[in-house]
Motif scaffolding. Structure first.
Motif, PDB file in Angstrom:
ATOM      1  N   ILE A  18       0.844  -1.209   0.000  1.00  0.00           N
ATOM      2  CA  ILE A  18       0.000   0.000   0.000  1.00  0.00           C
ATOM      3  C   ILE A  18       0.877   1.257   0.000  1.00  0.00           C
ATOM      4  O   ILE A  18       0.595   2.225  -0.708  1.00  0.00           O
ATOM      5  CB  ILE A  18      -0.958   0.001   1.210  1.00  0.00           C
ATOM      6  N   ASN A  19       1.962   1.213   0.756  1.00  0.00           N
ATOM      7  CA  ASN A  19       2.815   2.401   0.854  1.00  0.00           C
ATOM      8  C   ASN A  19       3.617   2.689  -0.416  1.00  0.00           C
ATOM      9  O   ASN A  19       4.265   3.723  -0.500  1.00  0.00           O
ATOM     10  CB  ASN A  19       3.730   2.292   2.072  1.00  0.00           C
ATOM     11  N   THR A  20       3.553   1.799  -1.404  1.00  0.00           N
ATOM     12  CA  THR A  20       4.191   2.100  -2.691  1.00  0.00           C
ATOM     13  C   THR A  20       3.302   3.019  -3.534  1.00  0.00           C
ATOM     14  O   THR A  20       3.707   3.476  -4.589  1.00  0.00           O
ATOM     15  CB  THR A  20       4.467   0.829  -3.540  1.00  0.00           C
ATOM     16  N   SER A  21       2.074   3.291  -3.060  1.00  0.00           N
ATOM     17  CA  SER A  21       1.137   4.081  -3.873  1.00  0.00           C
ATOM     18  C   SER A  21       1.311   5.578  -3.614  1.00  0.00           C
ATOM     19  O   SER A  21       1.689   5.982  -2.511  1.00  0.00           O
ATOM     20  CB  SER A  21      -0.304   3.681  -3.548  1.00  0.00           C
ATOM     21  N   PRO A  22       1.025   6.406  -4.623  1.00  0.00           N
ATOM     22  CA  PRO A  22       1.125   7.858  -4.427  1.00  0.00           C
ATOM     23  C   PRO A  22       0.171   8.350  -3.339  1.00  0.00           C
ATOM     24  O   PRO A  22       0.509   9.268  -2.595  1.00  0.00           O
ATOM     25  CB  PRO A  22       0.736   8.453  -5.782  1.00  0.00           C
ATOM     26  N   THR A  23      -0.999   7.729  -3.209  1.00  0.00           N
ATOM     27  CA  THR A  23      -1.970   8.203  -2.220  1.00  0.00           C
ATOM     28  C   THR A  23      -1.515   7.919  -0.783  1.00  0.00           C
ATOM     29  O   THR A  23      -1.849   8.664   0.126  1.00  0.00           O
ATOM     30  CB  THR A  23      -3.354   7.554  -2.426  1.00  0.00           C
TER      31      THR A  23
END
Ligand SMILES: [Zn+2]
Ligand SMILES: [Zn+2]
Length: 182
Positions: A18-23
């Motif tokens: 999840i933390n690889t996402s821009p959001t």
């Protein structure tokens, strides 16, 4: 409460995903197959064939679906969101022993893509967490400029920052400065 090694591994994997996402993490860290390959290495996602561009799109879509479970307004909503994800995932539970790990259960179906593998194994880990009434341990960092998610393993569920060495310190310094100014 003690979580098994497998469970912690799957939850750590989903948090990192999840933390690889821009959001969540602020920038796209799954921008190409090289970065997806690094994620697969980092979390020892087993049984993965050569990665293709379809894998990248699938994993990014799955990442958003997992993020929605973390950011659900309450446990009931998290259950609905996770059920949707699990309902779309082929699974074949089986006991396995590999790479020196003790016998444990794999859920992904034979021939699963990397997204299906992550959906099955991380999805089941999240399901167990919800069954244990521990959904609140899935958190978003409390620092105002940080949307990273984390899994709170602390005994009293007291962790509020994604990484106490960075966001935690930063916030303590900011609070200290604010007190000095006052
Ligand atoms: Zn395994
Ligand atoms: Zn943070």
């Amino acid at each position: 409460m003690p979580f098994g090694h497998d469970m912690v591994h799957s939850l750590s994997t989903v948090v990192d995903l999840i933390n690889t996402s821009p959001t969540a993490g602020g920038e796209e860290c799954l921008s190409d197959l090289g970065q997806l390959g690094e994620l697969v290495e980092r979390w020892q996602v087993s049984g993965v064939d050569e990665l293709g561009s379809g894998d990248l799109a699938q994993v990014r879509a799955l990442r958003d679906a997992f993020h929605r479970v973390f950011t659900a307004p309450d446990q009931a909503a998290a259950v609905i969101r996770l059920n949707t994800l699990l309902g779309e995932t082929r699974m074949t539970p089986r006991l396995t022993e590999h790479d020196g790990h003790p016998v444990h259960v794999h859920y992904f179906a034979p021939g699963a893509s990397v997204a299906e593998h992550l959906a099955a194994d991380c999805g089941i880990a999240l399901a167990h967490l919800l069954v244990e009434g521990e959904w609140e341990r899935l958190r978003t960092c409390a620092a105002p400029d940080c949307d990273r998610v984390f899994f709170d393993e602390s005994r009293n569920r007291s962790r509020v920052y994604c990484d106490s060495r960075t966001c935690g310190n930063r916030m303590h310094v900011a609070a200290y400065r604010a007190r000095r100014r006052a």
